[in-house]
Design a protein around this motif. Structure first.
Motif, PDB file in Angstrom:
ATOM      1  N   ALA A  51      -1.169 -15.044  -0.668  1.00  0.00           N
ATOM      2  CA  ALA A  51      -0.317 -15.710   0.319  1.00  0.00           C
ATOM      3  C   ALA A  51       0.096 -14.799   1.474  1.00  0.00           C
ATOM      4  CB  ALA A  51       0.937 -16.235  -0.374  1.00  0.00           C
ATOM      5  N   TYR A  52       0.254 -13.520   1.220  1.00  0.00           N
ATOM      6  CA  TYR A  52       0.919 -12.627   2.167  1.00  0.00           C
ATOM      7  C   TYR A  52       0.362 -12.667   3.596  1.00  0.00           C
ATOM      8  CZ  TYR A  52       2.792  -8.510   4.422  1.00  0.00           C
ATOM      9  OH  TYR A  52       3.391  -7.671   5.321  1.00  0.00           O
ATOM     10  N   PRO A  53      -0.964 -12.598   3.791  1.00  0.00           N
ATOM     11  CA  PRO A  53      -1.454 -12.584   5.187  1.00  0.00           C
ATOM     12  C   PRO A  53      -1.029 -13.800   5.988  1.00  0.00           C
ATOM     13  CG  PRO A  53      -3.200 -11.958   3.670  1.00  0.00           C
ATOM     14  CD  PRO A  53      -2.070 -12.482   2.827  1.00  0.00           C
ATOM     15  N   LEU A  54      -0.782 -14.918   5.307  1.00  0.00           N
ATOM     16  CA  LEU A  54      -0.460 -16.146   6.018  1.00  0.00           C
ATOM     17  C   LEU A  54       0.952 -16.151   6.588  1.00  0.00           C
ATOM     18  CD1 LEU A  54      -2.089 -18.541   3.434  1.00  0.00           C
ATOM     19  CD2 LEU A  54      -3.062 -17.769   5.593  1.00  0.00           C
ATOM     20  N   ILE A  55       1.841 -15.339   6.027  1.00  0.00           N
ATOM     21  CA  ILE A  55       3.226 -15.380   6.517  1.00  0.00           C
ATOM     22  C   ILE A  55       3.398 -14.633   7.833  1.00  0.00           C
ATOM     23  CG2 ILE A  55       4.018 -15.435   4.124  1.00  0.00           C
ATOM     24  CD1 ILE A  55       5.214 -12.665   4.588  1.00  0.00           C
ATOM     25  N   LEU A  56       2.359 -13.947   8.271  1.00  0.00           N
ATOM     26  CA  LEU A  56       2.467 -13.165   9.497  1.00  0.00           C
ATOM     27  C   LEU A  56       2.195 -13.989  10.752  1.00  0.00           C
ATOM     28  CD1 LEU A  56       0.555  -9.984   8.300  1.00  0.00           C
ATOM     29  CD2 LEU A  56       2.984 -10.492   8.079  1.00  0.00           C
ATOM     30  N   VAL A  91       7.486  -4.052  16.666  1.00  0.00           N
ATOM     31  CA  VAL A  91       7.135  -3.493  15.356  1.00  0.00           C
ATOM     32  C   VAL A  91       5.740  -3.967  14.987  1.00  0.00           C
ATOM     33  CG1 VAL A  91       7.788  -3.287  12.932  1.00  0.00           C
ATOM     34  CG2 VAL A  91       9.556  -3.661  14.681  1.00  0.00           C
ATOM     35  N   THR A  92       4.860  -3.037  14.645  1.00  0.00           N
ATOM     36  CA  THR A  92       3.544  -3.391  14.117  1.00  0.00           C
ATOM     37  C   THR A  92       3.346  -2.685  12.786  1.00  0.00           C
ATOM     38  OG1 THR A  92       2.422  -1.578  15.268  1.00  0.00           O
ATOM     39  CG2 THR A  92       2.566  -3.682  16.422  1.00  0.00           C
ATOM     40  N   GLY A  93       2.525  -3.271  11.935  1.00  0.00           N
ATOM     41  CA  GLY A  93       2.181  -2.620  10.674  1.00  0.00           C
ATOM     42  C   GLY A  93       2.316  -3.486   9.450  1.00  0.00           C
ATOM     43  N   PHE A  94       2.963  -4.660   9.561  1.00  0.00           N
ATOM     44  CA  PHE A  94       3.107  -5.495   8.370  1.00  0.00           C
ATOM     45  C   PHE A  94       1.765  -6.004   7.853  1.00  0.00           C
ATOM     46  CE2 PHE A  94       7.569  -5.647   9.735  1.00  0.00           C
ATOM     47  CZ  PHE A  94       8.174  -5.401   8.516  1.00  0.00           C
ATOM     48  N   LYS A  95       0.756  -6.011   8.727  1.00  0.00           N
ATOM     49  CA  LYS A  95      -0.581  -6.428   8.273  1.00  0.00           C
ATOM     50  C   LYS A  95      -1.202  -5.410   7.318  1.00  0.00           C
ATOM     51  CE  LYS A  95      -1.736  -9.235  12.325  1.00  0.00           C
ATOM     52  NZ  LYS A  95      -2.583  -9.356  13.538  1.00  0.00           N
ATOM     53  N   THR A  96      -0.654  -4.193   7.284  1.00  0.00           N
ATOM     54  CA  THR A  96      -1.212  -3.160   6.405  1.00  0.00           C
ATOM     55  C   THR A  96      -0.627  -3.220   4.996  1.00  0.00           C
ATOM     56  OG1 THR A  96       0.445  -1.431   6.868  1.00  0.00           O
ATOM     57  CG2 THR A  96      -1.386  -1.667   8.443  1.00  0.00           C
ATOM     58  N   CYS A  97       0.289  -4.148   4.739  1.00  0.00           N
ATOM     59  CA  CYS A  97       1.014  -4.187   3.467  1.00  0.00           C
ATOM     60  C   CYS A  97       0.286  -5.037   2.428  1.00  0.00           C
ATOM     61  CB  CYS A  97       2.418  -4.759   3.659  1.00  0.00           C
ATOM     62  SG  CYS A  97       3.435  -3.886   4.876  1.00  0.00           S
ATOM     63  N   SER A  98       0.447  -4.661   1.166  1.00  0.00           N
ATOM     64  CA  SER A  98      -0.010  -5.492   0.050  1.00  0.00           C
ATOM     65  C   SER A  98       0.887  -5.226  -1.154  1.00  0.00           C
ATOM     66  CB  SER A  98      -1.469  -5.203  -0.308  1.00  0.00           C
ATOM     67  OG  SER A  98      -1.620  -3.867  -0.746  1.00  0.00           O
ATOM     68  N   ALA A  99       0.984  -6.214  -2.026  1.00  0.00           N
ATOM     69  CA  ALA A  99       1.847  -6.087  -3.205  1.00  0.00           C
ATOM     70  C   ALA A  99       1.114  -5.357  -4.320  1.00  0.00           C
ATOM     71  CB  ALA A  99       2.284  -7.466  -3.685  1.00  0.00           C
ATOM     72  N   GLU A 100       1.746  -4.323  -4.863  1.00  0.00           N
ATOM     73  CA  GLU A 100       1.206  -3.645  -6.039  1.00  0.00           C
ATOM     74  C   GLU A 100       1.667  -4.331  -7.312  1.00  0.00           C
ATOM     75  OE1 GLU A 100       2.014   0.547  -6.028  1.00  0.00           O
ATOM     76  OE2 GLU A 100       0.224   0.914  -4.811  1.00  0.00           O
ATOM     77  N   ASN A 101       2.846  -4.963  -7.244  1.00  0.00           N
ATOM     78  CA  ASN A 101       3.359  -5.668  -8.405  1.00  0.00           C
ATOM     79  C   ASN A 101       4.361  -6.721  -7.947  1.00  0.00           C
ATOM     80  OD1 ASN A 101       3.628  -5.912 -11.394  1.00  0.00           O
ATOM     81  ND2 ASN A 101       5.742  -5.362 -10.960  1.00  0.00           N
ATOM     82  N   ALA A 102       4.345  -7.865  -8.619  1.00  0.00           N
ATOM     83  CA  ALA A 102       5.311  -8.922  -8.353  1.00  0.00           C
ATOM     84  C   ALA A 102       5.802  -9.462  -9.685  1.00  0.00           C
ATOM     85  CB  ALA A 102       4.684 -10.037  -7.516  1.00  0.00           C
ATOM     86  N   LYS A 103       7.108  -9.636  -9.796  1.00  0.00           N
ATOM     87  CA  LYS A 103       7.706 -10.120 -11.040  1.00  0.00           C
ATOM     88  C   LYS A 103       8.500 -11.383 -10.721  1.00  0.00           C
ATOM     89  CE  LYS A 103       9.060  -7.157 -14.065  1.00  0.00           C
ATOM     90  NZ  LYS A 103       8.192  -7.528 -15.207  1.00  0.00           N
ATOM     91  N   TYR A 104       8.048 -12.515 -11.262  1.00  0.00           N
ATOM     92  CA  TYR A 104       8.623 -13.818 -10.962  1.00  0.00           C
ATOM     93  C   TYR A 104       9.346 -14.368 -12.186  1.00  0.00           C
ATOM     94  CZ  TYR A 104       8.588 -18.909 -10.233  1.00  0.00           C
ATOM     95  OH  TYR A 104       8.932 -20.226 -10.141  1.00  0.00           O
ATOM     96  N   ASN A 105      10.565 -14.907 -11.970  1.00  0.00           N
ATOM     97  CA  ASN A 105      11.307 -15.573 -13.042  1.00  0.00           C
ATOM     98  C   ASN A 105      11.665 -16.969 -12.558  1.00  0.00           C
ATOM     99  OD1 ASN A 105      13.608 -16.495 -14.701  1.00  0.00           O
ATOM    100  ND2 ASN A 105      13.469 -14.463 -15.629  1.00  0.00           N
ATOM    101  N   ASP A 106      10.995 -17.969 -13.117  1.00  0.00           N
ATOM    102  CA  ASP A 106      11.176 -19.337 -12.665  1.00  0.00           C
ATOM    103  C   ASP A 106      12.573 -19.861 -12.998  1.00  0.00           C
ATOM    104  OD1 ASP A 106       9.983 -21.878 -11.611  1.00  0.00           O
ATOM    105  OD2 ASP A 106      10.496 -22.564 -13.622  1.00  0.00           O
ATOM    106  N   ILE A 115       5.888  -3.549  -2.722  1.00  0.00           N
ATOM    107  CA  ILE A 115       4.894  -3.597  -1.657  1.00  0.00           C
ATOM    108  C   ILE A 115       4.627  -2.195  -1.131  1.00  0.00           C
ATOM    109  CG2 ILE A 115       4.403  -4.503   0.660  1.00  0.00           C
ATOM    110  CD1 ILE A 115       6.371  -6.758   0.070  1.00  0.00           C
ATOM    111  N   VAL A 116       3.349  -1.895  -0.870  1.00  0.00           N
ATOM    112  CA  VAL A 116       2.982  -0.646  -0.209  1.00  0.00           C
ATOM    113  C   VAL A 116       2.336  -0.978   1.123  1.00  0.00           C
ATOM    114  CG1 VAL A 116       1.525   1.404  -0.282  1.00  0.00           C
ATOM    115  CG2 VAL A 116       2.757   0.684  -2.325  1.00  0.00           C
ATOM    116  N   CYS A 117       2.823  -0.327   2.188  1.00  0.00           N
ATOM    117  CA  CYS A 117       2.320  -0.561   3.543  1.00  0.00           C
ATOM    118  C   CYS A 117       1.637   0.702   4.052  1.00  0.00           C
ATOM    119  CB  CYS A 117       3.469  -0.941   4.469  1.00  0.00           C
ATOM    120  SG  CYS A 117       4.384  -2.412   3.932  1.00  0.00           S
ATOM    121  N   GLY A 118       0.580   0.509   4.837  1.00  0.00           N
ATOM    122  CA  GLY A 118      -0.212   1.645   5.297  1.00  0.00           C
ATOM    123  C   GLY A 118       0.440   2.435   6.411  1.00  0.00           C
ATOM    124  N   ALA A 119       1.083   1.758   7.363  1.00  0.00           N
ATOM    125  CA  ALA A 119       1.688   2.443   8.501  1.00  0.00           C
ATOM    126  C   ALA A 119       2.503   1.454   9.315  1.00  0.00           C
ATOM    127  CB  ALA A 119       0.612   3.074   9.390  1.00  0.00           C
TER     128      ALA A 119
END
Length: 249
Positions: A51-56, A91-106, A115-119
């Protein structure tokens, strides 16, 4: 409702839990966080990264703004010993981000994302006055701030609301976050101390040699302002899609 439309709405259930975003065309069934069991981190992480790329993306129809690049007219930091304002920041750089882990509690309606971002690059103008850890600092002018790898940990609190149409909608209620630079940050603030080079060079040398400590001291107002814009975007999308529509199978 067509199968393609249901696929789009299913994707929105993911975006709901990561600030959300619009999905224009999807040819395959989307992964939904509602299909992930609580504490199934592998499933949740896969859904978030899909989902992440779509929120940008900006969406003029509902007033959603671009997140990368992201424009901030003013960011204010009122810290205990330091006051600053950033003006007309890009601000630029959010496109370089991806989630290493996500913990969901419904049941608790929470999502924690690592999330780790490149720059990141921030540029604009500034006004600053106070003390930067151990050194006095004062000035105004243009600035450029560049980072390398960054880790963001975001805790989202969600809520369910009833619209005027009687249907229910899920929105982002609140968030908390932490940020940690994993590699050096470069600070370039021009015209510190009204151009007194010796004083300016001393502060910039200190900031760039102690980049992690300085970042932890000053970064939170900047990141919070950026994430607030993401949440604002998300809720614009969420209020257009009732929960029962995007949870249909």
């Amino acid at each position: 409702m067509s199968s393609e439309a249901k696929s789009v709405l299913a994707m929105l259930s993911i975006l709901l839990l990561l600030f959300c975003a619009v999905v224009s065309v999807l040819s395959n069934p989307a992964i939904s966080l509602y299909q992930c069991k609580t504490d199934d981190d592998v499933c949740a992480t896969k859904a978030v990264n899909l989902a992440y790329p779509l929120i940008l993306e900006a969406n003029e129809e509902i007033g959603a703004e671009s997140i990368d690049p992201l424009f901030q007219p003013e960011i204010e930091g009122n810290l205990s010993i330091l006051k600053f304002k950033l003006f007309n920041t890009t601000v630029t750089g959010f496109k370089t981000c991806s989630a290493e882990n996500a913990k969901y509690n419904d049941e608790q309606q929470t999502l924690r994302i690592d999330i780790v971002c490149g720059a990141f690059t921030l540029s604009g103008s500034y006004d600053i006055n106070g003390q930067l850890i151990v050194l006095p600092v004062q000035g105004n002018g243009d600035y450029v701030l560049t980072t390398k790898k960054y880790r963001l940990i975001i805790d989202l609190e969600l809520k369910t609301i009833t619209g005027k149409d009687g249907k229910t909608y899920r929105t982002v209620k609140n968030f908390k976050m932490e940020a940690d630079p994993l590699e050096p940050v470069n600070y370039d603030f021009r015209n510190l101390f009204n151009g007194q080079k010796d004083l300016a060079d001393t502060v910039l040398k200190f900031a760039n040699e102690n980049w992690r400590e300085v970042a932890h001291e000053v970064q939170l107002p900047v990141f919070v302002a950026n994430i607030k814009k993401m949440v604002k975007n998300a809720n614009k999308y969420l209020k257009t899609i009732p929960i029962e529509e995007y949870t249909q199978q």
